[in-house]
Design a protein around this motif. Structure first.
Motif, mmCIF file in Angstrom:
data_model
loop_
_atom_site.group_PDB
_atom_site.id
_atom_site.type_symbol
_atom_site.label_atom_id
_atom_site.label_comp_id
_atom_site.label_asym_id
_atom_site.label_seq_id
_atom_site.Cartn_x
_atom_site.Cartn_y
_atom_site.Cartn_z
ATOM 1 N N CYS A 26 0.824 -1.218 0.000
ATOM 2 C CA CYS A 26 0.000 0.000 0.000
ATOM 3 C C CYS A 26 0.857 1.267 0.000
ATOM 4 C CB CYS A 26 -0.919 0.008 1.222
ATOM 5 S SG CYS A 26 -2.212 -1.254 1.170
ATOM 6 N N GLY A 27 2.165 1.112 -0.048
ATOM 7 C CA GLY A 27 3.057 2.263 -0.069
ATOM 8 C C GLY A 27 3.310 2.875 1.295
ATOM 9 N N ALA A 28 2.972 2.156 2.356
ATOM 10 C CA ALA A 28 3.169 2.671 3.718
ATOM 11 C C ALA A 28 4.584 2.366 4.194
ATOM 12 C CB ALA A 28 2.156 2.052 4.662
ATOM 13 N N ASN A 29 5.045 3.157 5.145
ATOM 14 C CA ASN A 29 6.349 2.957 5.755
ATOM 15 C C ASN A 29 6.156 2.691 7.250
ATOM 16 O OD1 ASN A 29 9.318 3.078 5.694
ATOM 17 N ND2 ASN A 29 9.015 4.817 7.060
ATOM 18 N N ILE A 30 6.829 1.677 7.764
ATOM 19 C CA ILE A 30 6.790 1.399 9.200
ATOM 20 C C ILE A 30 7.843 2.275 9.864
ATOM 21 C CG2 ILE A 30 7.117 -0.333 10.997
ATOM 22 C CD1 ILE A 30 6.272 -2.437 8.862
ATOM 23 N N MET A 46 2.464 -0.699 16.016
ATOM 24 C CA MET A 46 3.283 -0.081 14.974
ATOM 25 C C MET A 46 2.862 1.364 14.778
ATOM 26 S SD MET A 46 2.881 -2.936 12.000
ATOM 27 C CE MET A 46 4.469 -3.302 11.342
ATOM 28 N N LEU A 47 3.828 2.195 14.435
ATOM 29 C CA LEU A 47 3.550 3.533 13.963
ATOM 30 C C LEU A 47 3.957 3.526 12.496
ATOM 31 C CD1 LEU A 47 2.674 6.428 14.613
ATOM 32 C CD2 LEU A 47 5.067 6.939 15.141
ATOM 33 N N ALA A 48 3.024 3.860 11.627
ATOM 34 C CA ALA A 48 3.285 3.805 10.191
ATOM 35 C C ALA A 48 2.853 5.109 9.521
ATOM 36 C CB ALA A 48 2.535 2.637 9.561
ATOM 37 N N THR A 49 3.522 5.443 8.440
ATOM 38 C CA THR A 49 3.147 6.591 7.633
ATOM 39 C C THR A 49 2.555 6.065 6.333
ATOM 40 O OG1 THR A 49 4.927 7.919 8.561
ATOM 41 C CG2 THR A 49 3.944 8.701 6.509
ATOM 42 N N LEU A 50 1.310 6.453 6.060
ATOM 43 C CA LEU A 50 0.637 6.027 4.840
ATOM 44 C C LEU A 50 0.922 7.003 3.711
ATOM 45 C CD1 LEU A 50 -2.922 5.058 6.162
ATOM 46 C CD2 LEU A 50 -0.822 3.703 6.145
ATOM 47 N N ASP A 51 1.106 6.481 2.518
ATOM 48 C CA ASP A 51 1.200 7.301 1.314
ATOM 49 C C ASP A 51 -0.206 7.350 0.727
ATOM 50 O OD1 ASP A 51 1.575 8.462 -1.149
ATOM 51 O OD2 ASP A 51 3.193 7.125 -1.771
ATOM 52 N N THR A 52 -0.966 8.370 1.086
ATOM 53 C CA THR A 52 -2.380 8.438 0.710
ATOM 54 C C THR A 52 -2.583 8.616 -0.795
ATOM 55 O OG1 THR A 52 -2.404 10.795 1.284
ATOM 56 C CG2 THR A 52 -3.168 9.239 2.960
ATOM 57 N N GLN A 78 -5.655 3.093 13.530
ATOM 58 C CA GLN A 78 -6.242 4.378 13.890
ATOM 59 C C GLN A 78 -5.352 5.494 13.359
ATOM 60 O OE1 GLN A 78 -6.109 3.490 18.203
ATOM 61 N NE2 GLN A 78 -8.251 4.107 18.201
ATOM 62 N N ARG A 79 -5.967 6.578 12.935
ATOM 63 C CA ARG A 79 -5.184 7.760 12.584
ATOM 64 C C ARG A 79 -4.482 8.236 13.848
ATOM 65 N NH1 ARG A 79 -9.876 7.948 9.599
ATOM 66 N NH2 ARG A 79 -9.593 8.431 7.406
ATOM 67 N N GLU A 80 -3.228 8.633 13.729
ATOM 68 C CA GLU A 80 -2.463 9.040 14.913
ATOM 69 C C GLU A 80 -3.122 10.223 15.620
ATOM 70 O OE1 GLU A 80 2.041 10.135 16.271
ATOM 71 O OE2 GLU A 80 1.258 11.059 14.453
ATOM 72 N N ASP A 81 -3.651 11.182 14.875
ATOM 73 C CA ASP A 81 -4.265 12.338 15.528
ATOM 74 C C ASP A 81 -5.479 11.925 16.360
ATOM 75 O OD1 ASP A 81 -5.744 11.772 13.240
ATOM 76 O OD2 ASP A 81 -5.994 13.862 12.642
ATOM 77 N N VAL A 82 -6.284 11.001 15.865
ATOM 78 C CA VAL A 82 -7.436 10.502 16.624
ATOM 79 C C VAL A 82 -6.944 9.738 17.847
ATOM 80 C CG1 VAL A 82 -9.409 8.935 16.576
ATOM 81 C CG2 VAL A 82 -8.927 10.400 14.602
ATOM 82 N N PHE A 83 -5.922 8.914 17.676
ATOM 83 C CA PHE A 83 -5.334 8.154 18.781
ATOM 84 C C PHE A 83 -4.844 9.104 19.876
ATOM 85 C CE2 PHE A 83 -1.784 6.076 20.925
ATOM 86 C CZ PHE A 83 -2.315 4.847 21.233
#
Length: 89
Positions: A26-30, A46-52, A78-83
């Motif tokens: 999905c193009g995400a980075n851990i 995990m904390l991951a960054t999604l490439d939307t 979960q989105r980090e901001d919501v978390f």
């Protein structure tokens, strides 16, 4: 977009590989990962960054839901901001 991914279930081989492969597809980075095994219970955060531009949040969530079903584990994204807002006092 940064996301927090939580995984919980019976330990077995291939858990990290399945999730990491799905995220990479999905193009995400851990960005960070923590895991532990208590007796026979596997737990991972995990904390991951999604490439939307490659895959939006819902697409990644659906992909992880399929892996959750395949592995018989609980996987929550979960989105980090919501978390972060959930745990603010």
């Amino acid at each position: 977009m940064k996301c927090v991914i939580s995984v919980l279930g019976k330990d077995r081989s291939g858990i990290v590989a399945a999730i990491a492969t799905a995220l990479a597809d999905c193009g995400a980075n851990i960005d960070d990962i923590s895991q532990t095994i208590l007796d026979d219970i596997f737990s991972m955060t995990m904390l991951a960054t999604l490439d939307t531009e490659k895959a939006d949040f819902n697409t990644v969530q659906e992909r992880l839901a399929k892996i959750s079903d395949d592995l018989g584990m609980q996987i929550i994204i979960q989105r980090e901001d919501v978390f972060q807002y959930m745990y603010k006092i």
